[in-house]
Design an enzyme around this catalytic site. Structure first.
Site, PDB file in Angstrom:
ATOM      1  CE  LYS A 118     -47.967 -60.790 -67.649  1.00  0.00           C
ATOM      2  NZ  LYS A 118     -47.338 -61.513 -68.730  1.00  0.00           N
ATOM      3  CE  LYS A 201     -21.875 -54.896 -67.240  1.00  0.00           C
ATOM      4  NZ  LYS A 201     -23.070 -55.120 -68.008  1.00  0.00           N
ATOM      5  CE  LYS A 204     -27.509 -44.459 -64.112  1.00  0.00           C
ATOM      6  NZ  LYS A 204     -28.214 -43.383 -64.743  1.00  0.00           N
TER       7      LYS A 204
END
Ligand code: TRP
Length: 332
Positions: A118, A201, A204
């Site tokens: 949205k 952090k 991946k």
């Protein structure tokens, strides 16, 4: 005394990196000291996002080999591929038939996806959502309940899914009799998240990870890329503000960790030396796991055989319950 059963599902969406290993895999493996344990590779769940069959097979292998290399014992634990147990899908269908759609509308994974679409201006965000993704928590409930798991260790992100599994089990029991074990989430204490090469952090999606299961050269190259700043002569640092120290702390023994902390506090700081130390410590701590991984890479049929044997055991766990369930709902 019979022990409680804990169940851990692992989605094969990429090679686990050092952050996954320290934050999730090692703590999950420790549970086998307290519980009877099921560990499975949620390859059917990965199908909601992975459409390349070779990629799915490759990730399934990598994840299986990682867990085995890090010490998962397929004799004491039940270790298998989700998709090998067809009863799981059968139970998921039955659960689909008693799960209110409104409950799924509120599931975080689906809601997050729709909200993002949205926000990106999509007029029909649901068009991008496949039914597997929408009913993800229903299959997850079947994964758990089929083996009568008592506890499911999860991080905050998966807690709602286990609560949905509880709702489904309770509803089934109310309708058909007290057949299913209602699972409890076992919320893992917040493990310190490891910083990645760029200090965010390790993840991946940030492309800042350290992979363990590569050659020494590769490993060394990755560690050298860890971002460091320049240090004025005599400048001192508080270890808790130094990202690379978090890695040292997570991997090295107390003595080495203490030494690095002292050097930082006393202004004896050479990033190059700390990186070399980190490299050596990773090699030492994960030496046996890294060797084992190479062995498994060279013997893929062994890994396959482990999963096939595990599936036989998982089927034996699942079959009696599934028979009860079929009978209870009025199927053959
Ligand atoms: N949804 C979990 C994840 O994305 C994987 C998973 C699938 C799972 N089935 C499970 C976890 C059952 C625990 C129990 O990480």
């Amino acid at each position: 005394m019979t022990r409680k059963r804990s169940l851990t599902g692992i989605k094969p969406t990429g090679t686990p990196h050092l952050g996954n290993i320290i934050g999730a895999i090692k703590p999950a493996l420790e549970l086998s000291q307290t519980f009877d344990t099921n560990y499975f590779i949620a390859d059917a769940h990965a199908l909601t996002t992975v459409t390349d069959p070779d990629e799915l097979r490759q990730h399934t292998f990598e994840v299986a080999a990682t867990w085995l290399a890090l010490g998962l014992d397929p004799e004491t634990s039940v270790f298998y591929r989700q998709s090998d147990i067809t009863e799981d899908f059968e139970l998921a269908w039955i659960f689909n038939c008693l799960t209110p759609k409104g409950l799924m509308n509120r599931a975080h994974a689906y809601k997050g996806f729709v909200d993002a679409a949205k926000e990106a201006g999509s007029k029909e965000p649901d068009a991008q959502v496949n039914m597997g993704l929408f009913s993800y928590p229903v299959l997850m409930a079947a994964d758990i309940i089929l083996y009568s798991a008592d506890v499911v260790p999860v991080g905050q992100d998966q807690k709602q899914h286990v609560e949905i599994a509880r709702d489904i089990a309770v509803k089934f029991n109310n309708l058909y009799g007290d057949i299913l074990t209602v699972p409890e989430p076992l919320i893992e204490k917040e493990v310190a998240t490891l910083p990645g090469l760029d200090h965010r952090k390790m993840s991946k999606s940030y492309n800042n990870t350290i992979s363990l299961f590569v050659s020494d050269d590769e490993l060394h190259k990755q560690i050298k890329k860890f971002t460091t700043d320049s240090v004025e002569p005599g400048e001192t640092r508080d270890p808790k503000d130094v990202p690379i120290f978090k890695l040292i702390e997570a991997i090295a023994n107390e003595e080495v960790t203490g030494q690095v902390a002292n050097n930082l506090r006393e202004g004896n700081i050479r990033w190059g030396d700390i990186k070399e130390l980190l490299f050596e410590q990773i090699k030492e701590t994960f030496g046996p796991a890294r060797e084992k991984y190479v062995e498994l890479q060279n013997d893929r049929s062994y890994v396959d055989e482990v999963l096939v044997q595990g599936a036989l055991r998982a089927q034996n766990q699942a079959k009696p319950l599934m028979e009860q369930v079929r009978k209870a709902v009025g199927l053959r």
